[in-house]
Design an enzyme around this catalytic site. Sequence first.
Site, PDB file in Angstrom:
ATOM      1  N   GLY A 270       0.815  -1.200   0.000  1.00 54.99           N
ATOM      2  CA  GLY A 270       0.000   0.000   0.000  1.00 54.99           C
ATOM      3  C   GLY A 270       0.851   1.252   0.000  1.00 54.99           C
ATOM      4  O   GLY A 270       1.965   1.279  -0.535  1.00 54.99           O
ATOM      5  N   GLY A 274       0.712   4.508   5.101  1.00 54.60           N
ATOM      6  CA  GLY A 274       0.133   3.357   5.782  1.00 54.60           C
ATOM      7  C   GLY A 274       1.180   2.358   6.226  1.00 54.60           C
ATOM      8  O   GLY A 274       1.151   1.858   7.359  1.00 54.60           O
ATOM      9  N   GLY A 275       2.127   2.044   5.347  1.00 53.43           N
ATOM     10  CA  GLY A 275       3.161   1.076   5.687  1.00 53.43           C
ATOM     11  C   GLY A 275       4.058   1.559   6.803  1.00 53.43           C
ATOM     12  O   GLY A 275       4.431   0.787   7.697  1.00 53.43           O
ATOM     13  N   GLU A 294       5.525  -3.203   1.332  1.00 52.11           N
ATOM     14  CA  GLU A 294       5.896  -2.726  -0.005  1.00 52.11           C
ATOM     15  C   GLU A 294       5.051  -1.486  -0.236  1.00 52.11           C
ATOM     16  O   GLU A 294       3.826  -1.554  -0.214  1.00 52.11           O
ATOM     17  CB  GLU A 294       5.647  -3.815  -1.044  1.00 52.11           C
ATOM     18  CG  GLU A 294       6.027  -3.418  -2.460  1.00 52.11           C
ATOM     19  CD  GLU A 294       4.870  -2.803  -3.200  1.00 52.11           C
ATOM     20  OE1 GLU A 294       4.872  -1.550  -3.338  1.00 52.11           O
ATOM     21  OE2 GLU A 294       3.967  -3.527  -3.627  1.00 52.11           O
ATOM     22  N   CYS A 331       2.068  -0.022  -8.214  1.00 56.51           N
ATOM     23  CA  CYS A 331       3.286   0.453  -7.564  1.00 56.51           C
ATOM     24  C   CYS A 331       4.463   0.415  -8.526  1.00 56.51           C
ATOM     25  O   CYS A 331       5.501   1.032  -8.268  1.00 56.51           O
ATOM     26  CB  CYS A 331       3.582  -0.400  -6.338  1.00 56.51           C
ATOM     27  SG  CYS A 331       3.688  -2.158  -6.702  1.00 56.51           S
TER      28      CYS A 331
END
Length: 553
Positions: A270, A274-275, A294, A331
């Site tokens: 994401g 968030g990560g 990731e 991504c």
Amino acid sequence: AGLLEEVSFLSTARAGHWTALGSPARIGGMELTGKNLIGGRESGVGEATLRGVNPVDGRELQTSFYEASEVEVEEAMTLAAEAAKQMRTYPAEKLAGLCEAIAAKLEEHKVALLDRCGAECAYPEARLNGEFGRTVGQLRQFAAVAREGAWMEAKIDHADPDRQPLPKPDVRSMRRPIGPIVVFGASNFPLALSCAGGDTASALAASCPVVVKGHPSHPGTCEIAGRAIVEAVEECGFPAGTFSLLQGASNDLGKMLVEHEATAAVGFTGSLRGGRALFDLAAARETPIPVYAEMGSFNPQFVFAGKLEAEPEAFAEALFGSMTMGNGQFCTNPGLVFMPQGDGTEKFLAKYRELIEATPGSAMLNAGIQAAFESGVDTVAKLDGVEIVRGEVSGDGCQVGLALVTLSQGTFEANRDAFEEEIFGPSTVVVICPDETGYAMLAEGFPGQLASSIHGTPADFEGAGELMEVLSEYAGRLLVNGFPTGIEICHAMHHGGLYPAATSAQFTSIGLSSIARWGRPVSYQSAPDSLLPDALKEGNPLGIPRLVDGKLS
């Protein structure tokens, strides 16, 4: 054979084909309840506040989904911890059988799954079929990985009591499953990187139970996939806590899952925000755990003059096809492109503008992604020295127009920070350079990237060695005359990179080697055969590849 990540987004009719589908609460013979799936049973303790939304027109879809409560998190994680104790003793054949059974169950529910997924994500039929094929394919590939056993990295160094000046002890090691894994479903891959996606498949193949936090953009898709997994778990005789699905849109749910004492590791695909938030939560625990996140990148592309002189329009069409896959919501989208001044570049830009202006925009996955894309494009468009071309928007909902941004190398260098922010969506930023000699210098200092490419002729590549060396310092995957979109599911694939592309550059989140994330190396010294796991016993009862006294056996 591995499966390519995607079918071109432009290869079929646009997402409107799916507008009317998936709205009934009962689709394809499967009834959506909106309840969480905890250890094989339905649970709806919290409030039913979450609904799927069709991003084409903003219409809410039938069935309200229950936000998972603290009580349900506790139950799911406790069951997972209990299941982990049993699963770590299971033979490879049993684990492989579960992965294959899940693939078969997904195929049984394919019509319902793709019906609802199309309605929730606005993906066209070819995209859905391509991603579904990847999803069931990688489940079967991980079944083969479990059977083959090399992922455990079994190593044996025999004792040598006569070694001088000190005797050498018998030392053996292997990867052991680490325990319950929390998987956060990705917004842009509702099948292949979500409930039944690669993180779930690799964790189960490594004997680790899985608790999935479903993505709020596709709750119905998650429930259908989750039910298929539950059916397979029951049929294969696995403990109830092998798999659970918890739905919800709140940050509190993710926080509870990461902080739960039974959680051994986290898989996430994401945004950087968030990560990083999950990573910080995991690091702040009394017992920190790894978060394999990731988080995307802009994947710089370096194009040489020979390529543009030989086929400027063909290259424009190829780049455009990559940029528009999934409406740019990958991504691996090739977002930043460097080109030298010249006639070939001018022809490329003319063709690319033509493609942008002739292609109507399509729906983003949700309103949040739509707003972030428009904000990102607006930010760079306001900079001095920037030219922008926007495509038309053909409808309501979460639709956006395509974007081409062009600027000089001088403008890029003066505003480098702005252009090193990923614009998640269908956009291309083209930097026009005086020539190619400065490519290596421009590449110096880039933040971590998932991928980077060079494009040219054999003659161009004779002087590209320095550039490739620089790219290898920050990117996890290097491509020659290819675009990062389209990830082969194979042993050699590495989908990761230095931070901020990923939280751990040493591991991949896609590909068969991703199973290594869920195994912890354990050494056994001077242990008798009777106390060793089968993978390390002298007679190799599992028949797996092992490194014995430094030689593969």
